[in-house]
Design a protein around this motif. Structure first.
Motif, PDB file in Angstrom:
ATOM      1  N   ALA A  49       0.919  -1.387  -0.013  1.00  0.00           N
ATOM      2  CA  ALA A  49      -0.660  -0.668  -0.077  1.00  0.00           C
ATOM      3  C   ALA A  49       0.726   1.006  -0.159  1.00  0.00           C
ATOM      4  O   ALA A  49       0.596   2.132  -0.759  1.00  0.00           O
ATOM      5  N   ALA A  50       1.774   1.784   0.829  1.00  0.00           N
ATOM      6  CA  ALA A  50       3.044   2.419   1.625  1.00  0.00           C
ATOM      7  C   ALA A  50       3.753   2.392  -0.512  1.00  0.00           C
ATOM      8  O   ALA A  50       3.942   3.564  -1.094  1.00  0.00           O
ATOM      9  N   GLY A  51       4.093   1.390  -1.340  1.00  0.00           N
ATOM     10  CA  GLY A  51       4.542   1.325  -2.589  1.00  0.00           C
ATOM     11  C   GLY A  51       3.576   1.997  -3.646  1.00  0.00           C
ATOM     12  O   GLY A  51       4.020   2.758  -4.164  1.00  0.00           O
ATOM     13  N   ASP A  52       2.526   1.939  -2.746  1.00  0.00           N
ATOM     14  CA  ASP A  52       1.624   2.550  -4.356  1.00  0.00           C
ATOM     15  C   ASP A  52       1.637   3.649  -4.238  1.00  0.00           C
ATOM     16  O   ASP A  52       1.130   4.864  -5.412  1.00  0.00           O
ATOM     17  N   LEU A  53       1.135   4.138  -3.504  1.00  0.00           N
ATOM     18  CA  LEU A  53       1.141   5.689  -2.392  1.00  0.00           C
ATOM     19  C   LEU A  53       2.688   6.435  -3.553  1.00  0.00           C
ATOM     20  O   LEU A  53       2.732   7.691  -3.464  1.00  0.00           O
ATOM     21  N   LYS A  56       2.431   6.790  -7.284  1.00  0.00           N
ATOM     22  CA  LYS A  56       1.780   8.076  -7.701  1.00  0.00           C
ATOM     23  C   LYS A  56       2.035   9.140  -7.123  1.00  0.00           C
ATOM     24  O   LYS A  56       2.210   9.420  -8.072  1.00  0.00           O
ATOM     25  N   PHE A  57       3.069   9.179  -5.632  1.00  0.00           N
ATOM     26  CA  PHE A  57       4.157  10.364  -5.764  1.00  0.00           C
ATOM     27  C   PHE A  57       4.884  10.951  -6.762  1.00  0.00           C
ATOM     28  O   PHE A  57       5.005  11.978  -7.090  1.00  0.00           O
ATOM     29  N   GLU A  61       5.494  14.201  -9.814  1.00  0.00           N
ATOM     30  CA  GLU A  61       6.289  14.385  -9.477  1.00  0.00           C
ATOM     31  C   GLU A  61       7.156  14.649 -10.801  1.00  0.00           C
ATOM     32  O   GLU A  61       7.367  15.980 -11.501  1.00  0.00           O
ATOM     33  N   LEU A  62       7.740  13.209 -11.318  1.00  0.00           N
ATOM     34  CA  LEU A  62       7.835  13.115 -12.567  1.00  0.00           C
ATOM     35  C   LEU A  62       6.799  14.115 -13.804  1.00  0.00           C
ATOM     36  O   LEU A  62       7.637  14.871 -14.655  1.00  0.00           O
ATOM     37  N   THR A  63       5.849  14.334 -13.945  1.00  0.00           N
ATOM     38  CA  THR A  63       4.767  14.640 -14.568  1.00  0.00           C
ATOM     39  C   THR A  63       4.848  16.115 -14.254  1.00  0.00           C
ATOM     40  O   THR A  63       5.202  16.791 -15.892  1.00  0.00           O
ATOM     41  N   GLU A  64       5.225  16.381 -13.533  1.00  0.00           N
ATOM     42  CA  GLU A  64       5.732  18.560 -12.924  1.00  0.00           C
ATOM     43  C   GLU A  64       6.717  18.531 -13.919  1.00  0.00           C
ATOM     44  O   GLU A  64       7.038  19.345 -14.212  1.00  0.00           O
ATOM     45  N   LEU A  65       7.534  17.915 -13.528  1.00  0.00           N
ATOM     46  CA  LEU A  65       9.103  18.002 -13.973  1.00  0.00           C
ATOM     47  C   LEU A  65       8.971  18.339 -15.295  1.00  0.00           C
ATOM     48  O   LEU A  65       9.789  19.186 -15.584  1.00  0.00           O
ATOM     49  N   THR A  66       8.811  17.289 -15.592  1.00  0.00           N
ATOM     50  CA  THR A  66       8.154  16.725 -17.661  1.00  0.00           C
ATOM     51  C   THR A  66       7.648  18.367 -17.862  1.00  0.00           C
ATOM     52  O   THR A  66       8.238  18.755 -19.251  1.00  0.00           O
TER      53      THR A  66
END
Length: 77
Positions: A49-53, A56-57, A61-66
């Motif tokens: 569950a933490a891995g999925d979170l 997603k995070f 972040e990568l989308t915003e950087l791109t």
């Protein structure tokens, strides 16, 4: 984290000779970073569950950087 740093220095000096790590901080940093990534990967595997979170995070972040990089002017312009 200090243990990762100490272990990285020890491993580098064992592999390349005493004092080598002191003269190559970029190698020490890369080894410490790899250890941190390994720790994160283990945590994600043990707590799905933490891995999925985390995924997603990181995706957000990568989308915003791109998007920010896409807004930069081309080099030399």
């Amino acid at each position: 984290m200090h243990e990762d740093l100490n272990q990285a220095i020890r491993r580098i000096d064992e592999a390349f000779g005493a004092g080598y790590a002191k003269g190559h901080p970029e190698l020490v940093a890369a080894l410490v970073q790899a250890a941190a990534f390994d720790r994160v990967a283990k945590a994600i595997r043990s707590h799905p569950a933490a891995g999925d979170l985390a995924r997603k995070f990181l995706f957000a972040e990568l989308t915003e950087l791109t998007e920010a990089l896409d807004e930069l002017p081309p080099p030399g312009s």
